[in-house]
Design a protein around this motif. Structure first.
Motif, PDB file in Angstrom:
ATOM      1  N   PRO B  76      36.109  49.573  42.773  1.00  0.00           N
ATOM      2  CA  PRO B  76      36.807  48.310  42.537  1.00  0.00           C
ATOM      3  C   PRO B  76      35.859  47.213  42.075  1.00  0.00           C
ATOM      4  CG  PRO B  76      36.383  48.589  44.875  1.00  0.00           C
ATOM      5  CD  PRO B  76      35.905  49.839  44.198  1.00  0.00           C
ATOM      6  N   ILE B  77      36.410  46.262  41.365  1.00  0.00           N
ATOM      7  CA  ILE B  77      35.617  45.138  40.868  1.00  0.00           C
ATOM      8  C   ILE B  77      35.140  44.284  42.042  1.00  0.00           C
ATOM      9  CG2 ILE B  77      35.838  42.961  39.627  1.00  0.00           C
ATOM     10  CD1 ILE B  77      37.558  44.467  37.604  1.00  0.00           C
ATOM     11  N   ASP B  78      33.882  43.848  41.963  1.00  0.00           N
ATOM     12  CA  ASP B  78      33.305  43.023  43.020  1.00  0.00           C
ATOM     13  C   ASP B  78      33.385  41.553  42.582  1.00  0.00           C
ATOM     14  OD1 ASP B  78      31.780  41.645  44.798  1.00  0.00           O
ATOM     15  OD2 ASP B  78      30.166  43.133  44.878  1.00  0.00           O
ATOM     16  N   TYR B  79      34.471  40.901  42.997  1.00  0.00           N
ATOM     17  CA  TYR B  79      34.688  39.531  42.524  1.00  0.00           C
ATOM     18  C   TYR B  79      33.615  38.568  43.025  1.00  0.00           C
ATOM     19  CZ  TYR B  79      39.137  41.000  40.638  1.00  0.00           C
ATOM     20  OH  TYR B  79      40.093  41.631  39.891  1.00  0.00           O
ATOM     21  N   ASN B  80      33.065  38.872  44.203  1.00  0.00           N
ATOM     22  CA  ASN B  80      32.013  38.016  44.714  1.00  0.00           C
ATOM     23  C   ASN B  80      30.784  38.065  43.797  1.00  0.00           C
ATOM     24  OD1 ASN B  80      31.182  36.251  46.777  1.00  0.00           O
ATOM     25  ND2 ASN B  80      29.843  37.866  47.579  1.00  0.00           N
ATOM     26  N   LEU B  83      31.336  35.961  40.765  1.00  0.00           N
ATOM     27  CA  LEU B  83      31.105  34.537  41.007  1.00  0.00           C
ATOM     28  C   LEU B  83      29.612  34.224  41.034  1.00  0.00           C
ATOM     29  CD1 LEU B  83      33.831  33.733  43.689  1.00  0.00           C
ATOM     30  CD2 LEU B  83      33.794  33.048  41.302  1.00  0.00           C
ATOM     31  N   HIS B  84      28.820  35.147  41.578  1.00  0.00           N
ATOM     32  CA  HIS B  84      27.384  34.872  41.676  1.00  0.00           C
ATOM     33  C   HIS B  84      26.642  35.092  40.367  1.00  0.00           C
ATOM     34  CE1 HIS B  84      27.835  34.810  46.130  1.00  0.00           C
ATOM     35  NE2 HIS B  84      26.909  33.897  45.979  1.00  0.00           N
ATOM     36  N   LEU B  89      31.933  33.252  30.122  1.00  0.00           N
ATOM     37  CA  LEU B  89      33.069  34.047  29.656  1.00  0.00           C
ATOM     38  C   LEU B  89      33.516  35.068  30.694  1.00  0.00           C
ATOM     39  CD1 LEU B  89      32.216  34.481  25.871  1.00  0.00           C
ATOM     40  CD2 LEU B  89      33.553  32.735  27.027  1.00  0.00           C
ATOM     41  N   LEU B  91      33.727  34.361  33.806  1.00  0.00           N
ATOM     42  CA  LEU B  91      34.583  33.597  34.711  1.00  0.00           C
ATOM     43  C   LEU B  91      35.941  33.321  34.072  1.00  0.00           C
ATOM     44  CD1 LEU B  91      31.740  31.328  36.014  1.00  0.00           C
ATOM     45  CD2 LEU B  91      32.963  33.054  37.328  1.00  0.00           C
ATOM     46  N   LEU B  92      35.930  33.003  32.775  1.00  0.00           N
ATOM     47  CA  LEU B  92      37.213  32.784  32.111  1.00  0.00           C
ATOM     48  C   LEU B  92      37.986  34.103  31.987  1.00  0.00           C
ATOM     49  CD1 LEU B  92      36.166  30.337  29.240  1.00  0.00           C
ATOM     50  CD2 LEU B  92      37.164  29.771  31.454  1.00  0.00           C
ATOM     51  N   LEU B  98      42.942  39.414  35.846  1.00  0.00           N
ATOM     52  CA  LEU B  98      43.919  39.247  36.917  1.00  0.00           C
ATOM     53  C   LEU B  98      45.347  39.161  36.367  1.00  0.00           C
ATOM     54  CD1 LEU B  98      41.913  36.740  39.144  1.00  0.00           C
ATOM     55  CD2 LEU B  98      42.328  39.161  39.589  1.00  0.00           C
ATOM     56  N   ILE B 100      46.788  36.896  34.453  1.00  0.00           N
ATOM     57  CA  ILE B 100      47.414  35.568  34.482  1.00  0.00           C
ATOM     58  C   ILE B 100      47.709  35.042  33.081  1.00  0.00           C
ATOM     59  CG2 ILE B 100      47.086  33.161  35.173  1.00  0.00           C
ATOM     60  CD1 ILE B 100      45.337  34.175  37.452  1.00  0.00           C
ATOM     61  N   GLU B 150      45.055  59.558  28.664  1.00  0.00           N
ATOM     62  CA  GLU B 150      46.456  59.178  28.602  1.00  0.00           C
ATOM     63  C   GLU B 150      46.620  57.655  28.662  1.00  0.00           C
ATOM     64  OE1 GLU B 150      49.494  62.018  30.625  1.00  0.00           O
ATOM     65  OE2 GLU B 150      49.351  60.200  31.835  1.00  0.00           O
ATOM     66  N   LEU B 394      52.192  55.548  33.283  1.00  0.00           N
ATOM     67  CA  LEU B 394      50.776  55.904  33.139  1.00  0.00           C
ATOM     68  C   LEU B 394      49.877  55.136  34.107  1.00  0.00           C
ATOM     69  CD1 LEU B 394      50.654  55.663  29.228  1.00  0.00           C
ATOM     70  CD2 LEU B 394      51.238  57.655  30.597  1.00  0.00           C
TER      71      LEU B 394
END
Ligand code: NA
Ligand code: NA
Ligand code: NA
Lengths: 119, 395, 395, 119, 395, 119
Positions: B76-80, B83-84, B89, B91-92, B98, B100, B150, B394
């Protein structure tokens, strides 16, 4: 590849099902509206009036602003054209932006009040 | 002192982009410049292609540190960590990753779209459905090529939806590693619609068919327009929950427009909000097409495949829309001009305008635009539904 | 019942700000009010100084809980803790700390800037470079004072760039603990440019030099204006990757403006987006100047030093720009009016207008404004480059 | 302090290097453009025409809107001035904001169509 | 092949919303549609009620995955999990949960509010205070019902503040599980002010009192208007730090407006920014009223109680404002028209307009609007203060 | 329930205390301003002038723009009314939006310069 064909087949079928259901939905509610419009012509009018009465301040305000807008469009168009003395074919007032939408409505009302109190 | 000076200069030189630039960087910079040229000089969908191309340019100037693909390749992506260690880009790009940004763009599109022609003639939905053969045909094609998973095939197939935000949304969920090339292909082919479609349109229709003048559409009442977004949301999301973010926001935007009571929100949804999101989305999607990311073996072939499959997707979608249009021409005894079928691929409003132009060439009295807008906006809903189906099966 | 009532009132009183207010809070509140006065009554760069001053005011009303300096003083920062315990301004400050807001402001500035005068007379870049002596001179000065670390000295030096977002961006990376005073000093001195510069300009130039009327600038083609942001981005970021966020966004904004094909994005970049970011940036940067943060020993001296060093920075920058202008006056046989050199400090557009006014006083026929705009915008690029160099060497 | 002088020296030199390179870059591409402009006058025109042909709908639209804008500015200026019968020195129409940019272009086209179909 | 096809269709059907829809979902969908109807056809505070109702609709179409109440019901909240598993509305809801959106709406409201009538007649603050009896009376009522915790009672009580963002802000801090029904009740009753208030106004005042024509307000100087937001911020936040986010932002917005030097920021605060935040806030607050969340036992009773308590809150607030108005009528020897007291509940500007209309019915020469605006905006400050007190004592 | 009454009592009292303190604050500073206005009529004027001198460029600019605005409002109103030859009761120019705020001020100044240099 079987799987690929299967996904594609299911996919296109679902797309058709959903969009056909939307067609039926639109036909259904469109005809309901038409039917209701014919049947309840008078009732509908009554409701509108009631609504207006229940909320007199805002309604009258809105109506007024629409009238004003139309009036202003007409006036400006007329003014420009009168001055041009010319062909109106190539010019239409596309839109008049009433600036000050952002002014709280009660400020406007206050101003109106002050104006009226001066009369 | 002098040694220190030389040392400092040397260090700066080693930290400069020249120290790390590779041929791939250079090629991608050139490609980015070509896309900037196409966006500006040829007006190829500039609203998104210009930010995408500039994002691609920035991401390929080495060591700029604006985007770090390695942060996004883990699962999984390590969002922390993002941020660090993330750059501007990265961050954007959170807004893309996500999920959005594309729905917010759909909010604005909904606020700009008039579904009136579609409500007046709901049969247009059939054309909007038929054109989605482009998506599913391409899916089979991509699987047949054998060098895509696929999920990747599903993401590539959605190019055939001819709808940018839908393509970005689905790709960011199914195969984010292909986001750059797929977005570039989607927007490029959307811009090329006036070149791709006319020959197919002329090949598949007779002059007599193209000359058909359609009856004027009935006027649609305000109430029908207000009910449309509400009821369509309920129906589509109940059947296909995966399409909720796209369809829900599209319809909310349209409700803002048609309700007439939230003019402020309508105005912001179709201006400030969609524009801000478009800038961020374009920049970061373009930045995913960086050399760091694309230097993996086999990528060249994949990119080439995407270009070919994208063209296939547009062509199949156009053809299937037209053929379904011919079917309706026969079924209605010649009341439907089959040219409006090609507008079903979406690419709003370009495809509808192409129908108009080709129709008018055959018969100068022919005004197909409003009739073609029906399938055109139906195609938007159709490809959002198709994206939902692909994500369900899928994802 | 009565006891409970007394107890509740007592507790509220103990939780009120009066229970915790100190002399430092009071002094900072007064200073904030002075800055609000300067922003409103004297129009000192109000767009940023007003939010900054109000943020400073809010942060110094004790127990408001809008900003928690202790969350930001740790290394590495615990973003999870900020989400759980942060106040409103802590959360908005994320945009500063993560380096998002200053580049977005540069995007808007780029969209508002006309580089035409600079392209017409590229030698102006030399003046924009010369004025950066103000930065590096101040760096030496700050190091000489001995009460700043190297990173802090770099952050203070950037005040000499006379460019707010650049100063905030670099300071947030090198010495965030000084963000408040540095931002306040930078914007105050930028507002004071019409007072600081004229005496230096008159002292360093002769009346004859000030009277020089410069040749009219050649017209610049649209193509040159479009190529400028693209090529400058590539060149500068290749040489100095650390400058990528500022230079990249500045040039993207300018490309929006000059390309003419993305009017929507251009409009939003220079209005809604930059304004929203300005509000958030100003408020939170001001809030870093809180008593909780500044009560550390030695801060009073540091703040005083920053005020003096800031004035030094502006003066040295102005003087070096002017002296280089004199050099160009001699080199060109009197074709260049040295007064345009002082505009190289940036402080756009104030410094250029000062050149215009001083020039016109010496010779009423003298219109220097457009000539001064060249060095003026060159100074923006120059100080972004200087910020990149400082970040590379000290970061 | 040696370190401080070193940083400052390197810093200012790098700034000068970068900005001088930009000067050279501008000079280079400016002269290239000028040279290309002289050399390829005819070719350039041809390209423009080709571009227009490849994208006729949008191009014509754009050109139209520019013409309209100029026309409207002229008309409004003229109207106001005619009415003033006075000096135009102190008044210039600074900008006319065409509201309704946000209307999807195809709506406008649709309206045009409906208008044309009424003629 | 055929088996696979049947299997795939079956799986999609099981993943469709129809497979999971319950009676509660259906009821909530119908309620959402009723609110959409009220927002559009009756113009019940449509700017927030339309997004709220649509958010509620989206959240009750099963499996859409836009909002996951289970992510927000844990304590402490796991923000990392929200980033990984959250849907679109979960992510936007962060702005509510973190307390960012309501203060930003207050920023915009401040930028739109003219405190002039209040400065001209500061005694209006007494009426703005008296109307807060509605809040505290309702608190007692909610506690007396016995099926709410103290925090929930505080959140319900704030409905009596007749101020949407304040209610959402306090509820998100004290009892987020009730956010949906409280927001819906608050906005519905705000829209019903012209129906709720007049009978109470007529019952509690004599015709003679209603006929009182008040003296024209003195003009207020620009300086007084500029000082107001600064000094009120300092005073209120010093006394009651918990009110800082709401009062601080309200006053900053007003300072933007009155200072006259930051027109850009003022314009954005009262347009793009507040509109964007309103869309996000409304959608996500509405989405908290989902069947998944509300299926807990006892909720039906709670919802019904909130509806009744909300009506109580508005009625008590109106009555106490009027009675205090009568007190002022007697104290001033008949110079104050008690009808302006009911405007103290806020519900800006509706309540002030109701005072105007009722007053004019009694005496056609009576223009109470500007006089009623004083208590009306005082009520906004009053309920923000009340929210701060409740948060301090119950939070 | 005791607790509930206590919270409510404390709450309403604090609300009254805060708002009464605001009343006192307003009264205080309003009378200070009035007093200062009477006492320092001349001094105030002086300060204004000094301010203007300290920042001549921007000040003059601002004043100019205000004048221009008023002028333009007057002109447009006059134009429209002259053409109408009619009652001005129902029409007031509510606001004129000067578009191009976003144009950097120095561009405008530059344009002015170019214009002046042509004279
Ligand atoms: Na499509
Ligand atoms: Na600078
Ligand atoms: Na209130």
């Amino acid at each position: 590849m079987d799987r690929a064909f299967n996904v594609a087949l299911v996919g296109i079928i679902v797309v058709f099902i959903v969009l056909v259901l939307i067609i039926l939905l639109i036909k259904l509610y469109s005809s309901l509206i038409t039917w209701a419009g014919k049947n309840k012509g008078n009732t509908a009018k009554k409701t509108t009036i009631e609504t207006k009465e229940s909320n007199p301040v805002s309604e009258s305000n809105h109506v007024m602003s629409v009238d004003n807008n139309m009036e202003i469009v007409a006036v400006i168009t007329a003014a420009v054209m009168a001055c041009m003395q010319g062909s109106s074919s190539s010019l239409r007032v596309r839109s008049i932006k009433r600036i000050g939408h952002t002014t709280p409505i009660w400020n406007i009302a206050g101003r109106n009040e002050q104006i009226l109190s001066k009369i | 002192m002098w040694n220190d000076f030389i040392f400092a200069i040397k260090e700066l030189a080693l930290e400069s982009g020249f120290a790390k630039i590779t041929l791939l960087h250079f090629v991608l910079i050139v490609i980015a410049c070509v896309f900037i040229y196409l966006a500006i000089a040829r007006k190829y969908e500039p609203l998104l292609l210009l930010p995408i191309a500039f994002g691609m340019l920035l991401a390929n100037l080495p060591l700029g540190g604006l985007m770090h693909p390695e942060l996004w390749d883990v699962s999984p992506i390590d969002y922390n960590l993002i941020l660090h260690n993330g750059g501007l880009l990265d961050l954007l790009y959170l807004g893309v990753k996500l999920g959005i940004f594309p729905p917010l763009i759909f909010l604005g599109i909904g606020a700009m779209t008039d579904f009136g022609p579609l409500i007046a003639n709901p049969k247009s939905f059939l054309l909007g459905a038929a054109a989605q053969f482009g998506i599913f045909g391409t899916f089979i094609g991509a699987m047949a090529l054998g060098n895509f998973t696929e999920k990747q095939a599903g993401a590539i197939a959605i190019i055939g939806g001819a709808d940018g935000p839908t393509a970005i949304w689905l790709t960011s969920k199914l195969a984010p590693e292909l986001l750059g090339p797929i977005a570039l292909a989607a927007y490029s082919y959307m811009a090329l619609v006036p070149i791709i479609q006319p020959p197919i349109m002329k090949a598949l229709t007779t002059k007599k068919e193209r000359e058909v003048v359609m009856e004027q559409l009935r006027p649609v009442s305000k109430l029908e327009k207000i009910l449309f977004p509400i009821l369509v949301s309920i129906l589509v999301i109940l059947i296909l929950p995966a399409a909720a973010p796209l369809v829900g926001m599209l319809m909310l935007g349209n409700l803002f427009k048609e309700s007439g009571v939230v003019e402020r929100l309508n105005e912001t949804a179709q201006n400030a909000l969609i524009n801000i999101v478009t800038i961020f989305l374009g920049l970061t999607v373009g930045a995913t097409a960086s050399a760091d990311k694309l230097s993996q073996p086999g990528f060249g072939l994949q990119a080439l495949s995407i270009i070919i499959l994208g063209l296939l997707a547009f062509s199949v979608g156009t053809a299937s829309g037209l053929l379904f249009g011919k079917l309706m021409y026969w079924a209605t005894g010649g009341k439907v001009n089959p040219l409006i079928g090609s507008a079903g691929v979406s690419a709003v409003p370009m495809a509808a305008r192409v129908s108009q132009v080709v129709g008018q060439k055959a018969n100068p009295q022919n005004f197909l635009l409003m009739h073609a807008m029906g399938p055109n906006v139906a195609g938007v809903i159709g490809s959002a539904v198709a994206a939902g189906v692909l994500l369900s099966m899928l994802g």
